[in-house]
Enzyme design. Sequence first.
Site, PDB file in Angstrom:
ATOM      1  CB  CYS A 109      -0.950  -0.016   1.192  1.00  0.00           C
ATOM      2  SG  CYS A 109      -2.046  -1.441   1.163  1.00  0.00           S
ATOM      3  CG  HIS A 252      -3.203   3.295   1.998  1.00  0.00           C
ATOM      4  ND1 HIS A 252      -3.724   2.790   0.825  1.00  0.00           N
ATOM      5  CD2 HIS A 252      -3.233   2.272   2.896  1.00  0.00           C
ATOM      6  CE1 HIS A 252      -4.032   1.529   1.008  1.00  0.00           C
ATOM      7  NE2 HIS A 252      -3.762   1.182   2.247  1.00  0.00           N
ATOM      8  CG  ASN A 282      -6.652  -1.036   1.417  1.00  0.00           C
ATOM      9  OD1 ASN A 282      -5.994  -0.736   0.426  1.00  0.00           O
ATOM     10  ND2 ASN A 282      -6.091  -1.352   2.573  1.00  0.00           N
TER      11      ASN A 282
HETATM   12  O1  UT7 Z   1      -3.695  -1.278   3.603  1.00  0.00           O
HETATM   13  C1  UT7 Z   1      -2.976  -1.897   4.608  1.00  0.00           C
HETATM   14  C2  UT7 Z   1      -3.229  -1.254   5.888  1.00  0.00           C
HETATM   15  N1  UT7 Z   1      -4.298  -1.941   6.589  1.00  0.00           N
HETATM   16  C3  UT7 Z   1      -4.916  -1.311   7.562  1.00  0.00           C
HETATM   17  O2  UT7 Z   1      -4.664  -0.166   7.802  1.00  0.00           O
HETATM   18  C4  UT7 Z   1      -5.913  -2.081   8.396  1.00  0.00           C
HETATM   19  C5  UT7 Z   1      -5.819  -1.617   9.831  1.00  0.00           C
HETATM   20  N2  UT7 Z   1      -6.762  -2.279  10.701  1.00  0.00           N
HETATM   21  C6  UT7 Z   1      -8.070  -1.985  10.690  1.00  0.00           C
HETATM   22  O3  UT7 Z   1      -8.520  -1.181   9.907  1.00  0.00           O
HETATM   23  C7  UT7 Z   1      -8.959  -2.632  11.720  1.00  0.00           C
HETATM   24  O4  UT7 Z   1      -8.148  -3.302  12.677  1.00  0.00           O
HETATM   25  C8  UT7 Z   1      -9.986  -3.626  11.138  1.00  0.00           C
HETATM   26  C9  UT7 Z   1     -11.034  -2.879  10.370  1.00  0.00           C
HETATM   27  C10 UT7 Z   1      -9.287  -4.625  10.237  1.00  0.00           C
HETATM   28  C11 UT7 Z   1     -10.682  -4.387  12.256  1.00  0.00           C
HETATM   29  O5  UT7 Z   1     -11.300  -3.486  13.154  1.00  0.00           O
HETATM   30  P1  UT7 Z   1     -11.119  -3.681  14.739  1.00  0.00           P
HETATM   31  O6  UT7 Z   1     -11.902  -2.622  15.377  1.00  0.00           O
HETATM   32  O7  UT7 Z   1      -9.633  -3.712  14.999  1.00  0.00           O
HETATM   33  O8  UT7 Z   1     -11.797  -5.082  14.976  1.00  0.00           O
HETATM   34  P2  UT7 Z   1     -11.180  -6.377  15.639  1.00  0.00           P
HETATM   35  O9  UT7 Z   1     -10.240  -7.049  14.714  1.00  0.00           O
HETATM   36  O10 UT7 Z   1     -10.697  -6.040  17.025  1.00  0.00           O
HETATM   37  O11 UT7 Z   1     -12.471  -7.278  15.793  1.00  0.00           O
HETATM   38  C12 UT7 Z   1     -13.526  -6.909  16.681  1.00  0.00           C
HETATM   39  C13 UT7 Z   1     -14.634  -7.925  16.562  1.00  0.00           C
HETATM   40  C14 UT7 Z   1     -14.156  -9.377  16.709  1.00  0.00           C
HETATM   41  O12 UT7 Z   1     -15.163 -10.076  17.404  1.00  0.00           O
HETATM   42  P3  UT7 Z   1     -15.007 -10.420  18.966  1.00  0.00           P
HETATM   43  O13 UT7 Z   1     -13.749 -11.235  19.064  1.00  0.00           O
HETATM   44  O14 UT7 Z   1     -14.887  -9.081  19.623  1.00  0.00           O
HETATM   45  O15 UT7 Z   1     -16.250 -11.145  19.269  1.00  0.00           O
HETATM   46  C15 UT7 Z   1     -14.116  -9.867  15.283  1.00  0.00           C
HETATM   47  O16 UT7 Z   1     -14.311 -11.255  15.183  1.00  0.00           O
HETATM   48  O17 UT7 Z   1     -15.250  -7.836  15.278  1.00  0.00           O
HETATM   49  C16 UT7 Z   1     -15.282  -9.141  14.675  1.00  0.00           C
HETATM   50  N3  UT7 Z   1     -15.165  -8.962  13.226  1.00  0.00           N
HETATM   51  C17 UT7 Z   1     -16.222  -8.790  12.428  1.00  0.00           C
HETATM   52  N4  UT7 Z   1     -17.535  -8.747  12.666  1.00  0.00           N
HETATM   53  C18 UT7 Z   1     -18.356  -8.538  11.607  1.00  0.00           C
HETATM   54  C19 UT7 Z   1     -14.031  -8.926  12.480  1.00  0.00           C
HETATM   55  N5  UT7 Z   1     -14.356  -8.732  11.194  1.00  0.00           N
HETATM   56  C20 UT7 Z   1     -15.681  -8.646  11.134  1.00  0.00           C
HETATM   57  C21 UT7 Z   1     -16.588  -8.450  10.068  1.00  0.00           C
HETATM   58  N6  UT7 Z   1     -17.917  -8.393  10.354  1.00  0.00           N
HETATM   59  N7  UT7 Z   1     -16.201  -8.272   8.794  1.00  0.00           N
END
Ligand code: UT7
Length: 330
Positions: A109, A252, A282
């Site tokens: 990215c 980005h 993205n």
């Molecule tokens: O281009 C490269 C650069 N990439 C980035 O910049 C990505 C950076 N990271 C992010 O943008 C975020 O970390 C994400 C959007 C990927 C995830 O958001 P988050 O607030 O960090 O969520 P999390 O991974 O802590 O997950 C929270 C909850 C989990 O459930 P539990 O364990 O709390 O019950 C996940 O299983 O959300 C759940 N979850 C989802 N639920 C519904 C994860 N993905 C999904 C989904 N739909 N698609």
Amino acid sequence: MALVGSGSALPATSISNQELSQRVATDDGWIRSRTGIGARRVAGPAESVTSLAAAAGRAALERAGWQPNDLDLLLLATSSPDDLFGTAPRVQAALGATNAVAFDLTAACSGFLFALITAAQYLRTGAMQRVLVIGADQLSRWINWDDRSTCVLFGDGAGALALRSCPLDEDGLVAFRMRSDGSRNACLTLAQVDDQQPLLGDLTAQVGGFRSIQMNGQEVYKFAVREVPAVLAELLEGSGIDAHQLDWLLLHQANQRILDAVADRFAVPHERVLSNLASYGNTSAATIPLMLDEAVRDGRIQPGHLIASSGFGAGLSWGGALLRWHGPAG
Ligand code: UT7
């Protein structure tokens, strides 16, 4: 280096959050509130990195008022090539840019920003006069569509910029920084598979192929909200420019929450933060030129505007650039 023309291209098919929730356990509310993403484009059988990059490149050439054979260099930033030996030559052929040397640059990215800065070196030394930098990715190839933590984030697309040499006092690359930290590589990978095939007696050879994208989302999020403001602060300070002098923040496009956090850190009003996450998600190396092209075409970005840009992602890699948009005139 003057930034004189932009172009972009997207696959025809758009998949909404609602549609994706029919495939994987997710919902529109979660995706929008955590990322700002509403839909993403996915390349069909007749589309490819080559076709998208060529369409974006063609548009940038037209807006710059150039012919394909005016080009000295075609630099393609991509991490999802059609050919591991290089996709840029295919794009060169598709454009008919017969005089251009063409090669790929891989930095996920951060790829477009790194390619733009690389192009500037050729232009500033006088080695080249006209360069086309393209960011294009088709990450839909490398997504595990059953992994809801990654599949909702990415989309396909391409963006391009036409760049030409110019007197130093008109240089549109006001300042830049590039960084890598391979010790954190495991946070975000699209890695070679570990399979071996029998070769001769006890000898084996590795089977070529890649696993799907693996990401520790929280670690990458923390990395982004720490490093992006740090690199931009360094750039602004080093250039004696105050954040209120910026016309646009062009980051980005990974997550709206990252965009908002960086804007807040510099007190940049949210209406000056460019975002098209809602439509495209993205698109990796394509996000910055895709967004820039959209804002040039709808008149938000005007000649002379100062833009703070930052790319960040796998590597880990990140960087920043202060850019001044020139446009085709002059
Ligand atoms: O281009 C490269 C650069 N990439 C980035 O910049 C990505 C950076 N990271 C992010 O943008 C975020 O970390 C994400 C959007 C990927 C995830 O958001 P988050 O607030 O960090 O969520 P999390 O991974 O802590 O997950 C929270 C909850 C989990 O459930 P539990 O364990 O709390 O019950 C996940 O299983 O959300 C759940 N979850 C989802 N639920 C519904 C994860 N993905 C999904 C989904 N739909 N698609």
